[in-house]
Design an enzyme around this catalytic site. Structure first.
Site, PDB file in Angstrom:
ATOM      1  N   HIS A 121     -66.294  25.777-106.287  1.00  0.00           N
ATOM      2  CA  HIS A 121     -65.279  25.724-107.350  1.00  0.00           C
ATOM      3  C   HIS A 121     -65.161  24.358-108.022  1.00  0.00           C
ATOM      4  CE1 HIS A 121     -64.447  29.766-106.541  1.00  0.00           C
ATOM      5  NE2 HIS A 121     -63.313  29.694-105.866  1.00  0.00           N
ATOM      6  N   HIS A 195     -58.961  32.625-112.026  1.00  0.00           N
ATOM      7  CA  HIS A 195     -58.853  32.914-110.602  1.00  0.00           C
ATOM      8  C   HIS A 195     -57.501  33.525-110.229  1.00  0.00           C
ATOM      9  CE1 HIS A 195     -59.626  32.271-106.271  1.00  0.00           C
ATOM     10  NE2 HIS A 195     -60.878  31.976-106.600  1.00  0.00           N
ATOM     11  N   GLU A 313     -63.183  37.392-109.891  1.00  0.00           N
ATOM     12  CA  GLU A 313     -63.726  36.212-110.565  1.00  0.00           C
ATOM     13  C   GLU A 313     -64.946  36.619-111.395  1.00  0.00           C
ATOM     14  OE1 GLU A 313     -64.234  33.048-107.513  1.00  0.00           O
ATOM     15  OE2 GLU A 313     -63.091  34.428-106.254  1.00  0.00           O
TER      16      GLU A 313
END
Length: 348
Positions: A121, A195, A313
């Site tokens: 991420h 997210h 996602e």
């Protein structure tokens, strides 16, 4: 750019102070609504969605995403054993990159490591913990808000200065459209995602009985550390075959290879809310969670747990820069990255 009419805009948008960053920058919460009564709120810390409220047939509104009540809670959530990234924009690269490294134009790039020997991420800070500037607001039909962030050259060791903007648009058809655009001063890699964690019964409930459909015939095979091997796993007779709707999994952390733009549907028998996700991305990484380890309360004093919600996602594949047969994650100098995902809500 918003400059002169800020007070009128704030009134129309129900804008309020949400908190102060450690450097005293003001984080604001913006709430946009449509004529049908659907509304969503975002803050300019991490360009984070804090709530999405869907009108239901009984005249109530159901908040279908997890979130926190305070900026401090969002900031502190990144210190949890497994940061949840509730509602944030994730970048520069969503998902895992093996050994936090890849080759670009024949040169090895070594990124920061924040997930054992890997990166996840976007690294140690990533876009989820940044202050985003609000650069455009439209509060008439199909209200929208655009936020921008400039990632400096070599941030988290990614090459090139990357200018990113995300636009959230709320249509009169109860769609929340998310559009990412980005340009880089050098060849680089990019993989942005939104997210949010969804629960169509409401953010304080459980998702186990909600019906899930995933438009995929394959998922990415991974190692024990959830790094893609480069192989695909066929979903026929697999526990994660959701080609026919069935109850949500209680534990999942996998990337599905999408067959078309219509990626996912989720449906609640209780609220009669159906959510359809459409995207121009090749994959969707699905994660069930929300567990804040009892250390941070969710909004409205909710106790989030391991089956509080499900995260979709939409993105390119994790570790794509290290697999030539995966869709390319390279963004060439001065070319535009465009990611479009729509969350459509219906009352059945």
């Amino acid at each position: 750019m918003i400059k002169n009419h800020i007070s009128q805009i704030y009134d129309a948008l129900n804008t309020k102070l949400y908190g102060l960053m450690p450097d005293n920058k003001e984080v604001l919460c913006y709430t946009l609504s449509n004529k049908k009564g659907m509304e969503f709120s975002i803050i300019n810390y991490g360009a984070t969605i804090t709530s999405i409220k869907i009108p239901t047939s009984n005249g109530q509104k159901t908040d279908v995403v997890l979130g926190f009540d305070t900026l401090e809670d969002y900031i502190n959530s990144f210190d949890l054993p497994s940061a949840p990234y509730l509602g944030t924009v994730v970048g520069r690269y969503a998902g895992r990159i093996n050994n936090a490294s890849f080759k670009l134009n024949g040169e090895k790039v070594q990124l920061t490591k924040n997930h054992n020997s890997h990166q996840i991420h976007g690294g140690l800070e990533g876009f989820s913990r940044k202050f985003w500037e609000v650069t455009s607001i439209h509060s008439d039909k199909n209200p929208s808000i655009t936020l921008e962030y400039t990632s400096i050259d070599n941030e988290e060791n990614f090459p090139g200065e990357l200018k990113v903007k995300v636009t959230y648009t709320l249509t009169e058809s109860n769609e929340l459209k998310v559009t990412f655009q980005a340009k880089s001063t050098e060849d680089t890699i990019i993989n942005l995602t939104q997210h949010s964690y969804f629960n169509l019964d409401g953010h304080s409930k459980d998702i186990k009985m909600q019906k899930l459909f995933i438009n995929a015939k394959n998922l990415l095979e991974t190692t024990q550390e959830l790094i893609p091997t480069g192989n695909y796993t066929n979903l026929k007779n697999h526990a994660f075959d959701f080609s026919n709707p069935k109850n949500c999994p209680t534990s999942i952390d996998n990337t599905f290879v999408l067959e078309s733009k219509e990626a996912v549907t989720l449906y609640s028998e209780n609220t009669k809310i159906k959510m359809t996700i459409l995207t121009n991305q090749p994959g969707v990484h699905i994660y069930v969670g929300g567990n804040c380890f009892g250390q941070i309360k969710g909004k409205e004093n909710a106790d989030y747990h391991t089956t509080s919600a499900i995260c979709f996602e939409t993105q390119n594949f994790p570790d794509a820069p290290n697999h030539n047969h995966f869709p390319s994650a390279i963004l060439k100098k001065n070319e535009e990255y465009l990611h479009q995902t729509t969350f459509k809500f219906e009352n059945l």
